[in-house]
Design a protein around this motif. Structure first.
Motif, PDB file in Angstrom:
ATOM      1  N   GLY A  89      19.187  10.587 -17.198  1.00  0.00           N
ATOM      2  CA  GLY A  89      19.354  10.800 -15.768  1.00  0.00           C
ATOM      3  C   GLY A  89      20.757  11.280 -15.410  1.00  0.00           C
ATOM      4  N   ARG A  90      21.130  11.053 -14.155  1.00  0.00           N
ATOM      5  CA  ARG A  90      22.466  11.460 -13.680  1.00  0.00           C
ATOM      6  C   ARG A  90      23.508  10.452 -14.150  1.00  0.00           C
ATOM      7  NH1 ARG A  90      23.488  14.797  -9.476  1.00  0.00           N
ATOM      8  NH2 ARG A  90      24.766  13.262  -8.364  1.00  0.00           N
ATOM      9  N   VAL A  91      24.541  10.993 -14.772  1.00  0.00           N
ATOM     10  CA  VAL A  91      25.599  10.154 -15.330  1.00  0.00           C
ATOM     11  C   VAL A  91      26.925  10.603 -14.729  1.00  0.00           C
ATOM     12  CG1 VAL A  91      26.743   9.335 -17.421  1.00  0.00           C
ATOM     13  CG2 VAL A  91      24.293   9.944 -17.467  1.00  0.00           C
ATOM     14  N   LYS A  92      27.699   9.626 -14.263  1.00  0.00           N
ATOM     15  CA  LYS A  92      29.008   9.938 -13.684  1.00  0.00           C
ATOM     16  C   LYS A  92      29.957  10.385 -14.795  1.00  0.00           C
ATOM     17  CE  LYS A  92      32.138   9.870 -10.321  1.00  0.00           C
ATOM     18  NZ  LYS A  92      32.062  10.732  -9.127  1.00  0.00           N
ATOM     19  N   ALA A  93      30.492  11.623 -14.653  1.00  0.00           N
ATOM     20  CA  ALA A  93      31.379  12.170 -15.682  1.00  0.00           C
ATOM     21  C   ALA A  93      32.812  12.333 -15.185  1.00  0.00           C
ATOM     22  CB  ALA A  93      30.851  13.520 -16.164  1.00  0.00           C
ATOM     23  N   GLU A  94      32.970  12.651 -13.909  1.00  0.00           N
ATOM     24  CA  GLU A  94      34.314  12.891 -13.361  1.00  0.00           C
ATOM     25  C   GLU A  94      35.189  11.647 -13.501  1.00  0.00           C
ATOM     26  OE1 GLU A  94      36.377  14.715  -9.321  1.00  0.00           O
ATOM     27  OE2 GLU A  94      34.411  13.747  -9.209  1.00  0.00           O
ATOM     28  N   GLY A  95      36.396  11.839 -13.963  1.00  0.00           N
ATOM     29  CA  GLY A  95      37.346  10.744 -14.120  1.00  0.00           C
ATOM     30  C   GLY A  95      37.260  10.043 -15.456  1.00  0.00           C
ATOM     31  N   GLN A  96      36.239  10.340 -16.227  1.00  0.00           N
ATOM     32  CA  GLN A  96      36.087   9.710 -17.533  1.00  0.00           C
ATOM     33  C   GLN A  96      36.654  10.607 -18.630  1.00  0.00           C
ATOM     34  OE1 GLN A  96      32.839   7.106 -18.532  1.00  0.00           O
ATOM     35  NE2 GLN A  96      31.562   8.054 -16.933  1.00  0.00           N
ATOM     36  N   THR A  97      36.966   9.986 -19.746  1.00  0.00           N
ATOM     37  CA  THR A  97      37.312  10.736 -20.936  1.00  0.00           C
ATOM     38  C   THR A  97      36.019  11.057 -21.688  1.00  0.00           C
ATOM     39  OG1 THR A  97      37.526   8.745 -22.289  1.00  0.00           O
ATOM     40  CG2 THR A  97      39.511   9.507 -21.108  1.00  0.00           C
ATOM     41  N   PRO A  98      36.043  12.002 -22.614  1.00  0.00           N
ATOM     42  CA  PRO A  98      34.835  12.258 -23.409  1.00  0.00           C
ATOM     43  C   PRO A  98      34.314  11.006 -24.117  1.00  0.00           C
ATOM     44  CG  PRO A  98      36.367  14.067 -23.671  1.00  0.00           C
ATOM     45  CD  PRO A  98      37.089  13.011 -22.879  1.00  0.00           C
ATOM     46  N   GLU A  99      35.205  10.119 -24.558  1.00  0.00           N
ATOM     47  CA  GLU A  99      34.773   8.897 -25.226  1.00  0.00           C
ATOM     48  C   GLU A  99      34.064   7.962 -24.258  1.00  0.00           C
ATOM     49  OE1 GLU A  99      34.078   5.753 -27.793  1.00  0.00           O
ATOM     50  OE2 GLU A  99      34.415   7.888 -28.135  1.00  0.00           O
ATOM     51  N   GLY A 100      34.606   7.824 -23.045  1.00  0.00           N
ATOM     52  CA  GLY A 100      33.965   6.966 -22.062  1.00  0.00           C
ATOM     53  C   GLY A 100      32.599   7.492 -21.664  1.00  0.00           C
ATOM     54  N   LEU A 101      32.496   8.821 -21.513  1.00  0.00           N
ATOM     55  CA  LEU A 101      31.204   9.406 -21.170  1.00  0.00           C
ATOM     56  C   LEU A 101      30.214   9.244 -22.325  1.00  0.00           C
ATOM     57  CD1 LEU A 101      29.451  10.986 -19.187  1.00  0.00           C
ATOM     58  CD2 LEU A 101      30.451  13.105 -20.097  1.00  0.00           C
ATOM     59  N   ARG A 102      30.699   9.346 -23.542  1.00  0.00           N
ATOM     60  CA  ARG A 102      29.824   9.178 -24.714  1.00  0.00           C
ATOM     61  C   ARG A 102      29.200   7.788 -24.715  1.00  0.00           C
ATOM     62  NH1 ARG A 102      29.469   6.775 -29.353  1.00  0.00           N
ATOM     63  NH2 ARG A 102      31.381   5.610 -28.972  1.00  0.00           N
ATOM     64  N   GLN A 103      30.019   6.794 -24.430  1.00  0.00           N
ATOM     65  CA  GLN A 103      29.508   5.430 -24.418  1.00  0.00           C
ATOM     66  C   GLN A 103      28.488   5.232 -23.291  1.00  0.00           C
ATOM     67  OE1 GLN A 103      32.778   2.682 -24.303  1.00  0.00           O
ATOM     68  NE2 GLN A 103      33.759   3.544 -26.132  1.00  0.00           N
ATOM     69  N   ALA A 104      28.747   5.843 -22.133  1.00  0.00           N
ATOM     70  CA  ALA A 104      27.820   5.700 -21.002  1.00  0.00           C
ATOM     71  C   ALA A 104      26.465   6.331 -21.318  1.00  0.00           C
ATOM     72  CB  ALA A 104      28.422   6.337 -19.759  1.00  0.00           C
ATOM     73  N   ILE A 105      26.474   7.502 -21.947  1.00  0.00           N
ATOM     74  CA  ILE A 105      25.211   8.162 -22.306  1.00  0.00           C
ATOM     75  C   ILE A 105      24.480   7.373 -23.392  1.00  0.00           C
ATOM     76  CG2 ILE A 105      24.207  10.260 -23.286  1.00  0.00           C
ATOM     77  CD1 ILE A 105      26.498  11.825 -21.988  1.00  0.00           C
ATOM     78  N   THR A 106      25.246   6.861 -24.338  1.00  0.00           N
ATOM     79  CA  THR A 106      24.638   6.082 -25.427  1.00  0.00           C
ATOM     80  C   THR A 106      23.907   4.866 -24.884  1.00  0.00           C
ATOM     81  OG1 THR A 106      26.331   6.824 -26.989  1.00  0.00           O
ATOM     82  CG2 THR A 106      25.120   4.819 -27.559  1.00  0.00           C
ATOM     83  N   ARG A 107      24.513   4.166 -23.934  1.00  0.00           N
ATOM     84  CA  ARG A 107      23.886   2.976 -23.359  1.00  0.00           C
ATOM     85  C   ARG A 107      22.576   3.321 -22.666  1.00  0.00           C
ATOM     86  NH1 ARG A 107      29.305   1.738 -22.006  1.00  0.00           N
ATOM     87  NH2 ARG A 107      28.979   2.607 -19.911  1.00  0.00           N
ATOM     88  N   LYS A 108      22.519   4.461 -21.995  1.00  0.00           N
ATOM     89  CA  LYS A 108      21.302   4.831 -21.274  1.00  0.00           C
ATOM     90  C   LYS A 108      20.196   5.297 -22.215  1.00  0.00           C
ATOM     91  CE  LYS A 108      23.077   5.697 -16.702  1.00  0.00           C
ATOM     92  NZ  LYS A 108      22.792   6.408 -15.447  1.00  0.00           N
ATOM     93  N   LEU A 109      20.577   5.898 -23.350  1.00  0.00           N
ATOM     94  CA  LEU A 109      19.562   6.374 -24.295  1.00  0.00           C
ATOM     95  C   LEU A 109      19.131   5.287 -25.291  1.00  0.00           C
ATOM     96  CD1 LEU A 109      20.887   9.959 -25.167  1.00  0.00           C
ATOM     97  CD2 LEU A 109      19.001   9.352 -23.621  1.00  0.00           C
ATOM     98  N   ASP A 110      19.935   4.269 -25.419  1.00  0.00           N
ATOM     99  CA  ASP A 110      19.689   3.256 -26.452  1.00  0.00           C
ATOM    100  C   ASP A 110      18.389   2.499 -26.222  1.00  0.00           C
ATOM    101  OD1 ASP A 110      20.525   1.851 -28.811  1.00  0.00           O
ATOM    102  OD2 ASP A 110      20.995   0.137 -27.505  1.00  0.00           O
TER     103      ASP A 110
END
Length: 387
Positions: A138-159
């Motif tokens: 779905g929609r994931v907040k990316a602005e203000g995050q680092t690539p590592e922080g965004l990676r973790q957020a996407i991983t949690r949603k797909l896990d």
């Protein structure tokens, strides 16, 4: 006896009218005045407040030079100075990302086809609200995050939907965090804030540097509703002025517009732009080619300016002046410390530098005009009315 005295009487009769004409011409020239570049020193003093005029004439001393040394104060507010460097990997709206998802299944992957364990999502654009869309996450907040922080957020949603997903995030372009550079620079344009260009000086270097003399270059930065500006030379001298940039900053390099007017017995009579950040009276005289050695009176160098009441009271020793005051500062370059006073006295924007003519110049003009007029009269007399 009569024969010897005759020539004497003849000379007296012949030269009498010429002397009378000469005296009348001198008187008329003195009354009407001769061509000149401006008032004499005596006339300037006649217009001073002590003579009933409306201008204060003040001789420049060390104390006067110190009291009038007011120069433009530029700088950045605390809001500019306290902003830290933007992380070179911080994601902003408008950035383009590259996503890769590795799934730990072979037969029925969530994102790819059967047998395809690696799925790539290239050119994922961060929208204006700072979000990206990832299938099944779905929609994931990316602005203000680092690539590592965004990676973790996407991983949690797909896990919760695929076992042990492995996600990588790459920031492909920094177009979301950009600044605009314009004005007197070698290369104007919109530039991304990247690791090497996160500060003001490095971004100016990225734009090719300034295209005007550094001594008169001013750098202005506008951020939101705030604007700050500094001299380029001060920016290079003081690291504290090298502020961190923010997305949307507008950087403009402009040339100093200050100037003064030079009049009278100087090498040039015109409007003169400042060539340096601070300009002394001595430098101003040199900038216009010095004093005209055939005309100038070095005891009569004047600077005309409108001064605030605070400074006017200080230099005149009074405390009753209010409102802007007309000030005439006088420099005498023949005094033992005259050159020092001219070196210490600062010229300001809008000043008028005026150098009076030496007294003998007016005498020379008078004599030249008189002798020329008498010669013309003699020519007419020899021609006579009948010719």
């Amino acid at each position: 006896m009569r024969h010897e005295r005759g020539p004497a009487v003849s000379v007296s009769v012949t030269h009498g009218p010429r002397m009378l004409v000469l005296l009348l011409l001198v008187a008329s020239l003195g009354a009407c005045g001769l061509p000149r570049s401006g008032p004499t020193k005596r006339e300037i003093f006649a217009g001073s407040t002590v003579k009933g005029g409306d201008a204060h004439v003040v001789s420049v001393t060390r104390a006067v030079a110190r009291a009038t040394a007011v120069t433009p104060a530029f700088g950045f507010s605390a809001g500019f100075r306290d902003a830290g460097l933007v992380g070179s990997d911080t994601i902003a709206a408008g950035d383009t990302l590259g996503l890769t998802v590795f799934e730990n299944v072979r037969d029925d992957p969530l994102l790819g086809n059967t047998g395809q364990r690696v799925s790539s999502l290239n050119q994922v654009q961060v929208d204006g609200q700072g979000y990206i869309f990832v299938p099944y996450a779905g929609r994931v907040k990316a602005e203000g995050q680092t690539p590592e922080g965004l990676r973790q957020a996407i991983t949690r949603k797909l896990d919760t939907q695929t076992p042990d997903p492995q996600v990588t995030v790459q920031r492909l372009a920094g177009d979301g965090s950009t600044v605009t550079v314009s004005g007197a620079v070698s290369g104007q344009g919109v530039f991304p804030i990247e690791r090497p260009t996160r500060s003001l000086s490095t971004m100016l270097a990225k734009a090719g540097g300034v295209s005007i003399p550094t001594g008169t270059a001013i750098v202005r930065v506008t951020r939101g509703g705030q604007t700050g500006k500094v001299w380029l030379e001060d920016l290079y001298r003081n690291p504290g002025l090298d502020i961190a940039l923010r997305s949307g900053d507008v950087i403009v390099v402009e040339e100093d517009t200050r100037s003064f007017v030079a009049l009278g017995a100087t090498g040039a009579q015109s409007r003169i732009p400042f060539e340096t950040q601070n300009l002394s009276a001595l430098e101003a005289i040199a900038q216009v080619g010095g004093l005209n050695t055939g005309l100038a009176d070095p005891t009569g160098v004047f600077v005309f300016r409108s001064e605030s009441a605070e400074i006017a009271n200080l230099v005149t020793g009074r405390n009753d002046l209010s409102g802007d005051q007309r000030m005439i500062y006088m420099l005498d370059l023949t005094e033992p410390t005259g050159i020092f006073e001219a070196r210490d006295f600062m010229i300001r924007d809008g000043d008028t530098l005026y150098v009076t003519e030496a007294p003998f110049v007016q005498w020379r003009k008078t004599l030249g005009a008189v002798t020329g007029t008498v010669g013309a009269a003699d020519t007419l007399s020899t021609v006579g009315p009948g010719r």
